[in-house]
Design a protein around this motif. Structure first.
Motif, mmCIF file in Angstrom:
data_model
loop_
_atom_site.group_PDB
_atom_site.id
_atom_site.type_symbol
_atom_site.label_atom_id
_atom_site.label_comp_id
_atom_site.label_asym_id
_atom_site.label_seq_id
_atom_site.Cartn_x
_atom_site.Cartn_y
_atom_site.Cartn_z
ATOM 1 N N ASP A 229 46.684 31.533 45.724
ATOM 2 C CA ASP A 229 47.045 31.438 47.146
ATOM 3 C C ASP A 229 47.029 32.787 47.859
ATOM 4 O OD1 ASP A 229 47.374 28.756 46.719
ATOM 5 O OD2 ASP A 229 49.563 28.809 46.646
ATOM 6 N N VAL A 230 47.471 33.827 47.175
ATOM 7 C CA VAL A 230 47.624 35.130 47.835
ATOM 8 C C VAL A 230 46.347 35.974 47.709
ATOM 9 C CG1 VAL A 230 48.972 37.265 47.914
ATOM 10 C CG2 VAL A 230 50.113 35.075 47.463
ATOM 11 N N PHE A 231 45.654 35.871 46.565
ATOM 12 C CA PHE A 231 44.498 36.744 46.330
ATOM 13 C C PHE A 231 43.192 35.972 46.151
ATOM 14 C CE2 PHE A 231 48.307 38.886 44.688
ATOM 15 C CZ PHE A 231 48.265 40.057 45.431
ATOM 16 N N GLN A 232 43.231 34.637 46.337
ATOM 17 C CA GLN A 232 42.048 33.780 46.198
ATOM 18 C C GLN A 232 41.355 33.988 44.848
ATOM 19 O OE1 GLN A 232 42.295 35.820 49.339
ATOM 20 N NE2 GLN A 232 43.707 34.115 49.715
ATOM 21 N N ALA A 233 42.156 34.119 43.802
ATOM 22 C CA ALA A 233 41.619 34.349 42.459
ATOM 23 C C ALA A 233 41.008 33.073 41.899
ATOM 24 C CB ALA A 233 42.722 34.853 41.534
ATOM 25 N N ASP A 234 39.926 33.220 41.137
ATOM 26 C CA ASP A 234 39.342 32.079 40.444
ATOM 27 C C ASP A 234 39.970 31.955 39.054
ATOM 28 O OD1 ASP A 234 38.214 34.144 38.975
ATOM 29 O OD2 ASP A 234 36.195 33.850 39.778
#
Length: 396
Positions: A229-234
């Motif tokens: 949510d915060v860093f759009q990590a996969d």
């Protein structure tokens, strides 16, 4: 004895895996079966609660039946839970699976601790306890980047079927290899109430309830949604960050283990380490969307300094009478795991209440609910530290 302990350590690797793997599976479970972050928080909480509620009968069984049959029988139930998870088509089935897995994992660590307490010198209990958790935390690591790679290769259902088979094989190994220590013959049977009447245990029980929940909650669940949510990590990045946090927890368990004998204190070792964990949580609260590697370093700090579980257990173990060792270690474990389960459910509701609406005007940034979670865990641990000041220091 050594081969049997090795089988129990392997089972504890699985236990650590099962309490941490939802963080990595959260994106694929959301896409495939519609499981939201709140659904998974509840499922994770149910794992911990089922695990915790089993501690009282497990403690009784360890003292009366012995660790071999107690652990082998219940771990097979965990294998059934993994099969239910592999066939899940909605969040409800995930809940059922996590309850069964939690019940199956409940006796594993306490069986090893029971054998240590009955068969080894009390002076090395803390070191042995830390070694088991340190090695067992390889499961925590397996539930990070390796799991994300396995999911890409064979899918999450294939990964769960593999875990189902491994769990059943491990249960069989415990049944074949573990040897029960000699029973303690005591004129008084003793009970859980005898332990609860011991004032020296209560500050330790409260500390156990406070110190385990933050690292378990962040590594086991919230790291995945937070990074997404915060860093759009996969999935791969989530796996990498949770791997780092898992390695920090392994290192922390090994670091805590021998330090009580080096420093001559268990109380102040636990207090100092968890004070630093509070500092890391406050850093995450102040900068939830921090630049660069700052969030990763702080998450790793929570994992490292929050790895005091075996030392708190050793502190409590020093006050237990021999005929109540099984019930004593499981009581201490009940407070740690039970509190972690309750906190998973509470933080799930807190996250849901503060998650910005997609349609809201001037909605809060996506880091808002996670800053609240970090503050919540910091406050919980601070309360535990204040109560723990009342404890009596004791080494064996």
């Amino acid at each position: 004895m050594r081969v049997g302990i090795a089988a129990l350590v392997l089972a504890y690797v699985l236990s650590q895996f099962y309490r941490a793997f939802l963080a990595v599976l959260s994106p694929v479970l959301a896409a495939d079966i519609g499981a939201t972050a709140e659904n998974l928080a509840s499922a994770s909480g149910l794992w911990f609660l089922a695990f915790a509620l089993m501690q009282i009968p497990v403690g009784e069984a360890l003292d009366r039946i012995g660790p071999r049959l107690t652990t082998a029988g219940l771990l097979a139930m965990g294998g059934i839970g993994a099969a239910v998870f592999a066939m899940a088509t909605g969040p409800g089935a995930i809940n059922v699976a996590m309850v069964l897995i939690g019940m199956g994992c409940a006796p594993v660590l306490m069986a090893a601790y029971y054998i240590f307490a009955r068969s080894f010198s009390p002076a090395v209990f803390g070191t042995l306890a830390g070694v088991v958790i340190g090695i067992g935390s390889l499961g925590n690591i397996a539930a990070s980047l390796p799991l994300s790679l396995a999911v890409e290769a064979i899918g999450w259902r294939g990964a769960m079927w593999t875990l189902c088979i491994v769990t059943f094989v491990t249960a069989a190994a415990i049944w074949l290899l573990v040897r029960d220590p000699e029973r303690v013959i005591h004129t008084s049977k003793g009970s859980l109430l005898d332990l609860l009447r011991m004032p020296a245990l209560w500050p330790i029980l409260i500390m156990m309830a406070a110190c385990y929940a933050p690292a378990a909650g962040l590594r086991g669940l919230w790291a995945g949604p937070y990074l997404t949510d915060v860093f759009q990590a996969d999935a791969e990045r989530i796996g990498f960050v949770t791997l780092i946090m898992g390695l920090a927890m392994v290192a922390g368990n090994f670091a805590y283990g021998p330090l009580d004998r080096i420093l001559g204190s268990r109380k102040w070792l636990v207090f100092g380490g968890n004070t630093l964990a509070v500092a890391c949580l406050l850093g995450l609260y102040a900068h939830p969307g921090g630049p660069g590697i700052m969030p990763v370093v702080l998450l790793a700090g929570v994992g490292f300094f929050g790895a005091s579980f075996p030392m708190v257990m050793a502190h409590g173990r020093a006050f237990l009478p021999p005929h109540l060792v099984g019930r004593g270690v499981t009581l201490i474990n009940l407070f740690g795991i039970g509190a972690a389960g309750i906190m998973q459910i509470l933080t799930g509701r807190l996250h849901h209440a503060l998650t910005p609406s997609a349609t809201a005007i001037n909605s809060a940034p996506p880091s808002t609910p996670y800053a609240a979670l970090f503050a919540f865990y910091a406050a919980l641990l601070t309360v535990g530290l204040v109560v723990y000041l009342l404890s009596k220091d004791r080494t064996d």
